[in-house]
Design an enzyme around this catalytic site. Structure first.
Site, PDB file in Angstrom:
ATOM      1  CE  LYS A  60      -0.319   0.600  -1.659  1.00  0.00           C
ATOM      2  NZ  LYS A  60       1.027   1.045  -1.018  1.00  0.00           N
ATOM      3  CG  ASN A  81       3.865  -0.875  -5.123  1.00  0.00           C
ATOM      4  OD1 ASN A  81       4.526  -1.745  -5.678  1.00  0.00           O
ATOM      5  ND2 ASN A  81       4.815   0.148  -4.913  1.00  0.00           N
ATOM      6  CG  ASP A  96       4.433  -0.588  -1.421  1.00  0.00           C
ATOM      7  OD1 ASP A  96       4.705   0.403  -1.739  1.00  0.00           O
ATOM      8  OD2 ASP A  96       2.897  -0.784  -1.408  1.00  0.00           O
ATOM      9  N   GLY A 119      -1.458  -3.249  11.462  1.00  0.00           N
ATOM     10  CA  GLY A 119      -2.369  -3.028  10.070  1.00  0.00           C
ATOM     11  C   GLY A 119      -2.111  -4.550   9.424  1.00  0.00           C
ATOM     12  CB  ALA A 120      -4.245  -7.113   8.678  1.00  0.00           C
ATOM     13  N   GLY A 121      -3.412  -4.708   6.003  1.00  0.00           N
ATOM     14  CA  GLY A 121      -3.621  -4.428   4.540  1.00  0.00           C
ATOM     15  C   GLY A 121      -2.637  -4.756   3.535  1.00  0.00           C
ATOM     16  CE1 TYR A 203       3.371   9.374   0.790  1.00  0.00           C
ATOM     17  CE2 TYR A 203       2.389  11.375   1.271  1.00  0.00           C
ATOM     18  CZ  TYR A 203       2.479  10.321   0.370  1.00  0.00           C
ATOM     19  OH  TYR A 203       1.790  10.166  -0.696  1.00  0.00           O
ATOM     20  N   GLY A 222       7.148   8.051   6.348  1.00  0.00           N
ATOM     21  CA  GLY A 222       6.580   7.087   5.268  1.00  0.00           C
ATOM     22  C   GLY A 222       7.239   7.764   3.867  1.00  0.00           C
TER      23      GLY A 222
END
Ligand code: ATR
Length: 254
Positions: A60, A81, A96, A119-121, A203, A222
């Site tokens: 992404k 995305n 997203d 998270g950091a993506g 998910y 998810g």
């Protein structure tokens, strides 16, 4: 006839093609949507072969340098995305954050709650952006601490270290931990037991969700995000309203 594709490294895991096939079928559209495991560097060779793309984990952010333009949202989030084709122009968008916002509507009175994003993506950034749009100031932690500095410059967050996490009402997993179902989520039962809601952007039966459920947490899968980011993407690709029920049925019942 139109052709769409998802660029992702987790082809086996993705539920997207089934969801899209069901959506096209329910509206009698002669369109296809396939998942491709292709590195962004190889994108050049296929980019004109499709009418639009979805972008999944872990591309992404890396895909951005191969695109011609970004929407303001994609630029602000720093992740894409959705790739739209306007003539020969490839434009990166982000739906997203809409998926995250819709998934979080399950939580009553959300703006009064404390949230931790793990998270950091690209996925985590979309969640942080969605929370900021709700005027919320999330705590954010990540394995690679240096990435939190970049986030701090971009979003309104409070960065926290993994060994020093505050107690929160909502935990959002924005990492890819759990795509491989054998992976253990790196927070203790003691910590999770004090969390009311877990929104796992991955998910299915992840370790985080299975443990959280046993500990009495309320769970948001998810798949909720998948449906709504996909619905917005469907509208952008086709100009039509997304058949939400067909999409929901396809991803929950297979
Ligand atoms: P995307 O942009 O698609 O969200 P990404 O950029 O690869 O995917 O981001 C993945 C996120 O999952 C990152 O926050 C990553 O942490 P690092 O920044 O430390 O790499 C996190 N992640 C992936 N596997 C992890 C693991 N086993 N333990 C902790 N964090 C993990």
């Amino acid at each position: 006839m139109k052709k769409f594709a998802l660029l992702t490294h987790s082809i086996k895991h993705t539920l997207s093609p089934g969801m899209w096939e069901a959506a096209f079928k329910s509206l009698n559209l002669p369109y296809t949507y396939e998942a491709l495991d292709i590195q962004p560097s190889k994108f050049e060779s296929i980019k004109y072969g499709y009418d639009g793309f979805g972008v999944g984990v872990p591309f992404k952010e890396d895909i951005i340098s191969f695109l011609d333009e970004l929407t303001p949202e994609a630029k602000e989030i720093g992740a894409v995305n959705t790739i739209l084709k306007e003539g020969n122009i490839l434009k990166g968008d982000n739906t997203d954050w809409i998926g995250v916002t819709k998934a979080l509507e399950n939580i009553p009175d959300i703006s009064s709650k404390k949230v931790l994003v793990y998270g950091a993506g690209g996925a985590a950034k979309a969640a942080i952006y969605a929370l900021n749009r709700l005027s919320m100031l999330p705590f954010v932690t990540n394995r690679t601490v240096s990435k939190l500095k970049e986030l701090e410059g971009k979003f309104k967050i409070q960065k926290v270290e993994i060994q020093d996490l505050p107690q929160v009402d909502i935990l959002i997993n924005g990492t890819s931990i759990g795509i491989d179902k054998t992976e253990i989520f790196p927070l203790t039962d003691e910590y999770l037991s004090k969390v009311s809601w877990i929104f796992d952007m991955v998910y299915g039966d992840t370790n985080l969700k299975v443990r959280g459920e046993k500990l009495g947490c309320k769970i948001i899968d998810g798949r909720e995000m998948l449906i709504y980011q996909g619905a917005k993407q469907f509208e952008l690709f086709t100009g039509l309203e997304a058949p939400l029920e067909a999409m929901r049925k396809a991803i929950y019942l297979g």
